[in-house]
Scaffold this motif. Structure first.
Motif, mmCIF file in Angstrom:
data_model
loop_
_atom_site.group_PDB
_atom_site.id
_atom_site.type_symbol
_atom_site.label_atom_id
_atom_site.label_comp_id
_atom_site.label_asym_id
_atom_site.label_seq_id
_atom_site.Cartn_x
_atom_site.Cartn_y
_atom_site.Cartn_z
ATOM 1 N N LEU A 20 -67.142 -42.925 29.472
ATOM 2 C CA LEU A 20 -66.062 -43.703 30.083
ATOM 3 C C LEU A 20 -65.102 -42.809 30.867
ATOM 4 C CD1 LEU A 20 -65.325 -46.165 27.140
ATOM 5 C CD2 LEU A 20 -66.433 -46.702 29.327
ATOM 6 N N VAL A 21 -64.748 -41.673 30.292
ATOM 7 C CA VAL A 21 -63.854 -40.733 30.971
ATOM 8 C C VAL A 21 -64.517 -40.224 32.249
ATOM 9 C CG1 VAL A 21 -62.737 -38.464 30.797
ATOM 10 C CG2 VAL A 21 -62.585 -40.073 28.893
ATOM 11 N N ALA A 22 -65.786 -39.857 32.175
ATOM 12 C CA ALA A 22 -66.497 -39.348 33.347
ATOM 13 C C ALA A 22 -66.517 -40.377 34.470
ATOM 14 C CB ALA A 22 -67.921 -38.940 32.960
ATOM 15 N N ALA A 23 -66.792 -41.623 34.141
ATOM 16 C CA ALA A 23 -66.837 -42.670 35.167
ATOM 17 C C ALA A 23 -65.461 -42.876 35.796
ATOM 18 C CB ALA A 23 -67.352 -43.976 34.569
ATOM 19 N N ALA A 24 -64.413 -42.862 34.989
ATOM 20 C CA ALA A 24 -63.062 -43.050 35.510
ATOM 21 C C ALA A 24 -62.658 -41.899 36.436
ATOM 22 C CB ALA A 24 -62.066 -43.179 34.354
ATOM 23 N N GLY A 30 -63.626 -40.199 44.187
ATOM 24 C CA GLY A 30 -64.228 -40.736 45.394
ATOM 25 C C GLY A 30 -65.739 -40.860 45.357
ATOM 26 N N VAL A 31 -66.331 -40.807 44.172
ATOM 27 C CA VAL A 31 -67.769 -41.025 44.052
ATOM 28 C C VAL A 31 -68.029 -42.507 44.325
ATOM 29 C CG1 VAL A 31 -69.724 -40.999 42.452
ATOM 30 C CG2 VAL A 31 -68.068 -39.129 42.424
ATOM 31 N N GLU A 32 -69.072 -42.788 45.099
ATOM 32 C CA GLU A 32 -69.389 -44.170 45.471
ATOM 33 C C GLU A 32 -69.608 -45.039 44.238
ATOM 34 O OE1 GLU A 32 -72.492 -44.697 48.324
ATOM 35 O OE2 GLU A 32 -71.884 -42.909 49.447
ATOM 36 N N GLU A 33 -69.160 -46.285 44.327
ATOM 37 C CA GLU A 33 -69.316 -47.240 43.220
ATOM 38 C C GLU A 33 -70.767 -47.382 42.795
ATOM 39 O OE1 GLU A 33 -67.268 -49.241 41.165
ATOM 40 O OE2 GLU A 33 -65.667 -48.020 42.007
ATOM 41 N N ALA A 34 -71.673 -47.370 43.755
ATOM 42 C CA ALA A 34 -73.094 -47.554 43.458
ATOM 43 C C ALA A 34 -73.663 -46.413 42.618
ATOM 44 C CB ALA A 34 -73.886 -47.668 44.753
ATOM 45 N N VAL A 35 -73.000 -45.265 42.600
ATOM 46 C CA VAL A 35 -73.485 -44.077 41.896
ATOM 47 C C VAL A 35 -72.861 -43.938 40.502
ATOM 48 C CG1 VAL A 35 -73.667 -41.551 42.084
ATOM 49 C CG2 VAL A 35 -73.837 -42.952 44.119
ATOM 50 N N LEU A 36 -71.814 -44.700 40.224
ATOM 51 C CA LEU A 36 -71.092 -44.539 38.954
ATOM 52 C C LEU A 36 -71.961 -44.783 37.726
ATOM 53 C CD1 LEU A 36 -67.573 -46.006 39.789
ATOM 54 C CD2 LEU A 36 -68.262 -43.602 39.625
ATOM 55 N N ARG A 64 -68.104 -29.471 24.906
ATOM 56 C CA ARG A 64 -67.128 -29.329 25.983
ATOM 57 C C ARG A 64 -67.639 -30.014 27.245
ATOM 58 N NH1 ARG A 64 -67.383 -25.760 29.800
ATOM 59 N NH2 ARG A 64 -68.833 -24.466 28.633
ATOM 60 N N VAL A 65 -66.775 -30.818 27.862
ATOM 61 C CA VAL A 65 -67.095 -31.496 29.114
ATOM 62 C C VAL A 65 -65.979 -31.165 30.108
ATOM 63 C CG1 VAL A 65 -67.558 -33.715 30.256
ATOM 64 C CG2 VAL A 65 -68.187 -33.388 27.843
ATOM 65 N N VAL A 66 -66.358 -30.606 31.255
ATOM 66 C CA VAL A 66 -65.384 -30.282 32.302
ATOM 67 C C VAL A 66 -65.737 -31.098 33.532
ATOM 68 C CG1 VAL A 66 -64.421 -28.470 33.767
ATOM 69 C CG2 VAL A 66 -65.068 -27.946 31.408
ATOM 70 N N LEU A 67 -64.766 -31.883 34.004
ATOM 71 C CA LEU A 67 -64.953 -32.732 35.177
ATOM 72 C C LEU A 67 -64.065 -32.168 36.277
ATOM 73 C CD1 LEU A 67 -64.327 -34.826 32.452
ATOM 74 C CD2 LEU A 67 -65.857 -36.086 33.934
ATOM 75 N N ALA A 68 -64.658 -31.797 37.402
ATOM 76 C CA ALA A 68 -63.897 -31.142 38.465
ATOM 77 C C ALA A 68 -64.076 -31.868 39.792
ATOM 78 C CB ALA A 68 -64.333 -29.689 38.605
ATOM 79 N N GLU A 69 -62.951 -32.118 40.427
ATOM 80 C CA GLU A 69 -62.937 -32.731 41.753
ATOM 81 C C GLU A 69 -62.699 -31.618 42.761
ATOM 82 O OE1 GLU A 69 -60.061 -35.685 44.322
ATOM 83 O OE2 GLU A 69 -59.851 -35.618 42.157
ATOM 84 N N GLU A 70 -63.699 -31.356 43.579
ATOM 85 C CA GLU A 70 -63.581 -30.341 44.616
ATOM 86 C C GLU A 70 -63.435 -31.054 45.953
ATOM 87 O OE1 GLU A 70 -67.105 -28.084 43.779
ATOM 88 O OE2 GLU A 70 -66.449 -27.776 41.715
ATOM 89 N N GLU A 71 -63.441 -30.309 47.047
ATOM 90 C CA GLU A 71 -63.167 -30.906 48.353
ATOM 91 C C GLU A 71 -64.084 -32.082 48.689
ATOM 92 O OE1 GLU A 71 -62.961 -29.555 52.984
ATOM 93 O OE2 GLU A 71 -62.403 -28.112 51.437
ATOM 94 N N LYS A 72 -65.394 -31.886 48.612
ATOM 95 C CA LYS A 72 -66.329 -32.956 48.939
ATOM 96 C C LYS A 72 -67.344 -33.190 47.837
ATOM 97 C CE LYS A 72 -65.988 -32.300 53.888
ATOM 98 N NZ LYS A 72 -66.701 -32.048 55.136
ATOM 99 N N SER A 75 -68.049 -32.616 40.206
ATOM 100 C CA SER A 75 -69.012 -31.979 39.308
ATOM 101 C C SER A 75 -68.611 -32.162 37.853
ATOM 102 C CB SER A 75 -69.148 -30.487 39.623
ATOM 103 O OG SER A 75 -67.939 -29.821 39.367
ATOM 104 N N ILE A 76 -69.625 -32.146 37.005
ATOM 105 C CA ILE A 76 -69.434 -32.269 35.563
ATOM 106 C C ILE A 76 -70.255 -31.185 34.895
ATOM 107 C CG2 ILE A 76 -69.757 -33.712 33.519
ATOM 108 C CD1 ILE A 76 -69.542 -36.154 35.350
ATOM 109 N N GLU A 77 -69.632 -30.464 33.983
ATOM 110 C CA GLU A 77 -70.332 -29.483 33.160
ATOM 111 C C GLU A 77 -70.251 -29.931 31.713
ATOM 112 O OE1 GLU A 77 -68.778 -25.555 33.687
ATOM 113 O OE2 GLU A 77 -69.426 -25.459 35.779
ATOM 114 N N VAL A 78 -71.392 -29.983 31.052
ATOM 115 C CA VAL A 78 -71.448 -30.302 29.629
ATOM 116 C C VAL A 78 -71.971 -29.055 28.930
ATOM 117 C CG1 VAL A 78 -72.455 -31.781 27.847
ATOM 118 C CG2 VAL A 78 -71.868 -32.744 30.093
#
Length: 147
Positions: A20-24, A30-36, A64-72, A75-78
């Protein structure tokens, strides 16, 4: 670059929260809805794999889960803390058509990684003597804030 870090005890019931956190966070990045749905499923698979590894090896450290928003990119690291005898990596890309393994994997790991590779075009799996990390990324568009 915005980053969210989540740590949870290696219990299967916490995987849903990570999904749930990852999807939010992906939606906000800005990840496309179709990809969520793919994001949710891939994170669920990666977290379930980490939980299973922790439990089977008697490791009490959190997943550990790291969610990072970069320029374009989003990414998610588990990460897990299951040590391996030899370091290696598994790279998965759309061009490779599947997994390219540098290390031997157990049957369950192979199945989990195969599921993830089917969901995510850009996946990298690395292992060290300190544990493993699955890094997944998706394209993201800039979200314009409205007030």
């Amino acid at each position: 670059m915005a980053t969210v870090e989540l740590r949870f005890s290696a219990q299967p019931e916490h995987v849903r929260t990570a999904r749930l956190v990852a999807a939010a966070v992906a939606r906000r990045a800005g990840v496309e809805e179709a990809v969520l749905d793919e994001v949710r499923l891939a994170v669920g698979e990666a977290c379930s794999r980490a939980v299973g590894l922790h439990r089977s090896h008697g490791i009490t450290a959190p997943v550990r889960v790291v969610l990072a928003e970069e320029e374009k990119t989003f990414s998610i690291e588990v990460g897990d803390e299951v040590p391996t005898s030899g370091a290696g990596s598994t790279a998965v890309s759309a061009d490779s058509g599947g997994l390219t393994e540098d290390t031997d994997a157990e049957g369950e790991d192979e199945m989990g990684l195969a599921v993830i590779s089917g969901l995510v075009d850009d996946v990298e799996v690395s292992t060290t003597e300190y544990g493993g990390v699955i890094r997944m990324s998706w394209p993201a568009t800039a979200v314009v804030a409205t007030t």
